[in-house]
Design a protein around this motif. Structure first.
Motif: not given
Length: 282
Positions: A164-166, A168-180, A242-255
């Motif tokens: 769930t954490g992963l 949430a990080e993917i979707i949240g980063t997707f929203v941010l980078v899509y906005t950028v 839990d640190q890997w979640i906050f790298w994998v999630g944002p990079f997947v969402g940004a990609s």
């Protein structure tokens, strides 16, 4: 068609736009430019200030809330802190470094060929060092409360699992980078030139909205440098687990955001195929 005819027919003339050429994969010439190092300094300082203000806000809220549960800025105030600082810092540094302040944003722009590999890696290093320095300042100034109040570190909250954490990080980063991508799109700037839009504003609002949704789940990372800075200074086993979640999630969402914007909304793949088909064959 003349401008007068266009006006009579009720059409608003649109400005022509030109997409900038793709950045080279490896641009060694950048290493000889002062502008390159100036941009690194800007990314370092901006990320340091970002982490100092936001993590200090989190610690201050927890300190007041521990005494009176009705005190402190609350989740809304914390979200405003993150979104507001991104708005301010992107506005200040956009003309110098592009105002990334986030390795996930840098990753998305690299995949879209907006920055070279050398610049992308250098930005990520500067951002991570800036984040560590920013959280270090918080600990230095709020030492008596920092460790006891969680250090502003990201982790998967009780009641949620890592998946769930992963997500949430993917979707949240997707929203941010899509906005950028949307806020800085040269086609949008030309098409909507009659509607002035300050690009840092929607980016800051995206960070604000994502924090409202994600703070209860992971504390909201969506920025690997932010998560790493707090983890290094707080240095807790659960945080590192839990640190890997906050790298994998944002990079997947940004990609995913980069691919969605560039190859679906902007139809880069179709344009490239059309250009290929229009070339005469030998």
């Amino acid at each position: 068609m003349t401008k007068d005819v266009v006006r009579e027919q009720g059409h608003v003339p649109r400005k022509d736009y030109v997409d900038p050429p793709p950045a080279p994969l490896l641009d060694m010439a950048e290493l000889r430019l002062w502008s390159f190092y100036r941009a690194l300094i800007a990314e370092f300082v901006a990320t340091m200030l970002f982490l100092y203000v936001t993590v200090a806000t989190v610690i201050g809220h927890k300190k007041l809330n521990a005494v009176d549960q009705c005190d402190g800025v609350g989740i809304l105030g914390i979200a405003w802190s993150f979104g507001g600082m991104i708005f301010i810092l992107v506005y200040c540094t956009a003309g110098i470094s592009g105002g990334h302040i986030n390795p996930a944003v840098t990753m998305g722009l690299f995949l879209a060929r907006k920055v070279s590999l050398i610049r992308a890696v250098a930005y990520m290093v500067a951002q991570c060092l800036g984040a560590i320095s920013g959280v270090g300042l918080v600990k230095a100034f709020m030492k008596s409360h920092y460790n006891g109040l969680g250090g502003g570190a990201n982790f998967v909250m009780h009641g949620y699992n890592k998946g769930t954490g992963l997500g949430a990080e993917i979707i949240g980063t997707f929203v941010l980078v899509y906005t950028v991508f949307s806020a800085t799109d040269p086609k949008r700037s030309a098409r909507d030139s009659h509607v002035p839009v300050l690009a840092p504003l929607p980016i800051g609002f995206a960070v604000f909205m994502v924090h409202l949704a994600t703070i209860p789940i992971t504390g909201t990372g969506i920025n690997p440098a932010r998560s790493l800075g707090a983890a290094v200074i707080y240095n807790n086993k659960q945080i590192w687990d839990d640190q890997w979640i906050f790298w994998v999630g944002p990079f997947v969402g940004a990609s995913a955001a980069a691919i969605y914007h560039q190859y679906i909304l902007r139809a880069a793949a179709i344009k490239a195929l059309g250009s290929f088909r229009s070339n005469p064959t030998n």
